[in-house]
Scaffold this motif. Structure first.
Motif, mmCIF file in Angstrom:
data_model
loop_
_atom_site.group_PDB
_atom_site.id
_atom_site.type_symbol
_atom_site.label_atom_id
_atom_site.label_comp_id
_atom_site.label_asym_id
_atom_site.label_seq_id
_atom_site.Cartn_x
_atom_site.Cartn_y
_atom_site.Cartn_z
ATOM 1 N N PRO A 123 -5.384 4.270 2.944
ATOM 2 C CA PRO A 123 -4.235 4.396 2.038
ATOM 3 C C PRO A 123 -4.645 5.006 0.703
ATOM 4 C CG PRO A 123 -4.325 2.206 3.037
ATOM 5 C CD PRO A 123 -5.619 2.882 3.372
ATOM 6 N N LEU A 124 -3.729 5.744 0.097
ATOM 7 C CA LEU A 124 -3.978 6.303 -1.225
ATOM 8 C C LEU A 124 -4.126 5.183 -2.255
ATOM 9 C CD1 LEU A 124 -4.019 8.585 -3.347
ATOM 10 C CD2 LEU A 124 -1.512 8.568 -3.282
ATOM 11 N N LEU A 125 -3.296 4.162 -2.130
ATOM 12 C CA LEU A 125 -3.308 3.037 -3.062
ATOM 13 C C LEU A 125 -3.010 1.756 -2.305
ATOM 14 C CD1 LEU A 125 -3.187 1.832 -6.014
ATOM 15 C CD2 LEU A 125 -0.737 2.352 -5.950
ATOM 16 N N ALA A 126 -3.803 0.740 -2.555
ATOM 17 C CA ALA A 126 -3.566 -0.569 -1.939
ATOM 18 C C ALA A 126 -3.723 -1.645 -3.010
ATOM 19 C CB ALA A 126 -4.548 -0.820 -0.789
ATOM 20 N N ILE A 127 -2.810 -2.610 -3.009
ATOM 21 C CA ILE A 127 -2.835 -3.713 -3.982
ATOM 22 C C ILE A 127 -2.704 -5.020 -3.218
ATOM 23 C CG2 ILE A 127 -1.762 -4.725 -6.027
ATOM 24 C CD1 ILE A 127 -0.535 -2.014 -6.641
ATOM 25 N N ARG A 178 0.836 -1.200 0.000
ATOM 26 C CA ARG A 178 0.000 0.000 0.000
ATOM 27 C C ARG A 178 0.875 1.255 0.000
ATOM 28 N NH1 ARG A 178 -0.078 -1.801 5.392
ATOM 29 N NH2 ARG A 178 0.494 -0.194 6.919
ATOM 30 N N VAL A 179 0.317 2.328 -0.562
ATOM 31 C CA VAL A 179 0.932 3.649 -0.523
ATOM 32 C C VAL A 179 0.126 4.474 0.470
ATOM 33 C CG1 VAL A 179 1.478 5.736 -1.824
ATOM 34 C CG2 VAL A 179 1.749 3.496 -2.897
ATOM 35 N N GLU A 180 0.781 4.968 1.508
ATOM 36 C CA GLU A 180 0.075 5.650 2.588
ATOM 37 C C GLU A 180 -0.460 7.003 2.132
ATOM 38 O OE1 GLU A 180 -0.566 4.044 5.115
ATOM 39 O OE2 GLU A 180 0.999 2.527 5.388
ATOM 40 N N SER A 181 -1.558 7.423 2.765
ATOM 41 C CA SER A 181 -2.131 8.740 2.517
ATOM 42 C C SER A 181 -1.189 9.816 3.041
ATOM 43 C CB SER A 181 -3.492 8.866 3.214
ATOM 44 O OG SER A 181 -3.951 10.204 3.211
ATOM 45 N N THR A 182 -1.057 10.919 2.294
ATOM 46 C CA THR A 182 -0.221 12.016 2.760
ATOM 47 C C THR A 182 -0.909 12.838 3.845
ATOM 48 O OG1 THR A 182 -1.031 13.464 0.987
ATOM 49 C CG2 THR A 182 0.960 12.175 0.548
ATOM 50 N N ASN A 207 -5.036 13.951 -0.271
ATOM 51 C CA ASN A 207 -4.168 12.846 0.152
ATOM 52 C C ASN A 207 -3.188 12.416 -0.929
ATOM 53 O OD1 ASN A 207 -5.940 11.544 -1.625
ATOM 54 N ND2 ASN A 207 -6.086 9.710 -0.360
ATOM 55 N N TRP A 208 -3.243 13.056 -2.103
ATOM 56 C CA TRP A 208 -2.274 12.732 -3.156
ATOM 57 C C TRP A 208 -1.208 13.816 -3.306
ATOM 58 C CZ3 TRP A 208 -7.475 13.817 -4.280
ATOM 59 C CH2 TRP A 208 -7.723 15.051 -4.871
ATOM 60 N N THR A 209 -1.300 14.881 -2.523
ATOM 61 C CA THR A 209 -0.339 15.974 -2.603
ATOM 62 C C THR A 209 0.826 15.718 -1.660
ATOM 63 O OG1 THR A 209 -2.101 17.552 -3.127
ATOM 64 C CG2 THR A 209 -0.004 18.450 -2.362
ATOM 65 N N VAL A 210 2.028 15.844 -2.198
ATOM 66 C CA VAL A 210 3.237 15.635 -1.410
ATOM 67 C C VAL A 210 4.008 16.939 -1.342
ATOM 68 C CG1 VAL A 210 5.427 14.403 -1.247
ATOM 69 C CG2 VAL A 210 3.384 13.223 -2.068
ATOM 70 N N GLU A 211 4.403 17.348 -0.145
ATOM 71 C CA GLU A 211 5.226 18.551 -0.014
ATOM 72 C C GLU A 211 6.632 18.249 -0.499
ATOM 73 O OE1 GLU A 211 5.400 20.501 3.687
ATOM 74 O OE2 GLU A 211 3.303 21.131 3.687
ATOM 75 N N THR A 212 7.109 19.099 -1.392
ATOM 76 C CA THR A 212 8.465 18.947 -1.909
ATOM 77 C C THR A 212 9.335 20.070 -1.360
ATOM 78 O OG1 THR A 212 7.982 20.281 -3.870
ATOM 79 C CG2 THR A 212 7.575 17.913 -4.023
ATOM 80 N N ALA A 213 10.622 20.008 -1.679
ATOM 81 C CA ALA A 213 11.529 21.040 -1.195
ATOM 82 C C ALA A 213 11.121 22.411 -1.716
ATOM 83 C CB ALA A 213 12.970 20.725 -1.623
#
Length: 301
Positions: free
Chosen positions: A84-88, A73-77, A128-134
């Motif tokens: 989870p954002l994605l689970a397989i 799984r890909v965890e929610s941001t 939940n799909w947005t990731v903070e970047t530098a």
């Protein structure tokens, strides 16, 4: 949303490339589970997403060479307490053995089952799909870079291809076919108190190779608000250039049956056939041939 799709493309690219590296480990008699930490670290460093593998990586030798990844799984941001954002549940990949000697990856089959995509926008407006970047960490109110411009985003083709190449050193020649079973896509907006769900869907994709037409079959329900539902059935063909600068779509048949609980026993059917072309450089979509049939009404243009 587009950024999320690009980042998920990177996730699948890294998984794809690192699973290919695991196939080489079969030949060298190395347990691919030893690479579990490297897989999760590589994905987090490249995308900002946190991948968790609760299951394991199992090997099969013949026929063909294959790997199976379970319960990932890909965890929610928005936080680990969220869905989870994605689970397989299960991912299986089989490849031809001989091309590996020339560092070519020929995928016989790619199967995914129990795939759940959960898109969510919180009450504070964060998704939940947005990731903070530098480039965005210095400003909570803006997603622009330090100079006020939006941070550059890699294209899906470049990110997935670069991820697979850098992870394994192999070139992807073709994919014999893809099957996605029990796919559910859910969306929830806490601000507007709206939620929608599509699935479970069954998707079959034909052979995937550069510049070659790819057949797509899709079927399954979509649940709407008010208890309404739409049964979907799609038969289409997609052709793209190798760099994805242009994409051509031919919809042979898209059937949608609308069911309304307020009108039991009555179903509204819509049939669509179309051809289209998307030009990324011009940001233009063309639909020169479109036909819509709604019950006894037919429109063409």
């Amino acid at each position: 949303m587009a950024k999320a799709l690009k980042r998920l493309g990177i996730v699948f690219g890294l998984l794809f490339g690192l699973l290919a590296a695991g196939l080489v480990a079969v030949v060298l008699l190395v347990d691919p589970n030893d690479y579990r930490e490297e897989i999760t670290q590589a994905i987090e460093q490249r995308t900002g997403y946190v991948l968790t593998v609760d299951g394991g990586i199992e090997l099969s030798l013949f026929p063909p060479l294959g790997l199976e990844l379970t319960q990932s799984r890909v965890e929610s941001t928005l936080g680990p307490e969220r869905e989870p954002l994605l689970a397989i549940d299960q991912l299986r990949i089989g490849v031809a053995a001989l091309p590996l000697l020339s560092r070519q990856l020929v995928v016989d089959r790619l199967d995914l089952s129990g795939v759940r995509v959960h898109l969510e926008r919180g009450a504070d407006g964060r998704s939940n799909w947005t990731v903070e970047t530098a480039g965005s960490a210095g400003s909570a109110a803006s997603s622009s870079g330090a100079d006020g411009s939006a941070p550059a985003q890699p294209t899906p083709a470049a990110t997935a291809g670069d991820a697979a190449g850098s992870a394994s050193g192999f070139s992807l020649e073709r994919i014999g076919g893809v099957r996605v079973s029990d796919l559910t896509i859910a969306y929830r907006d806490e601000q507007s108190d709206q939620q929608h769900q599509v699935g479970p869907l069954q998707i079959d994709i034909g052979e995937v190779a550069p510049g070659q037409a790819v057949g797509i079959l899709l079927s399954g329900p979509a649940l709407l608000e008010g208890g309404r539902s739409v049964d979907l059935s799609l038969d289409a063909e997609v052709t793209s250039s190798t760099d994805l600068s242009t994409v051509e779509l031919a919809i042979e048949r898209l059937a949608m049956d609308l069911n309304n609980p307020e009108l039991p026993g009555m179903t509204t059917r819509a049939l669509i056939s179309a051809t289209g072309r998307w030009d990324r450089s011009a940001s233009r979509i063309e639909l020169p041939d479109l036909t819509l049939e709604l019950d006894d009404t037919r429109l063409a243009g």
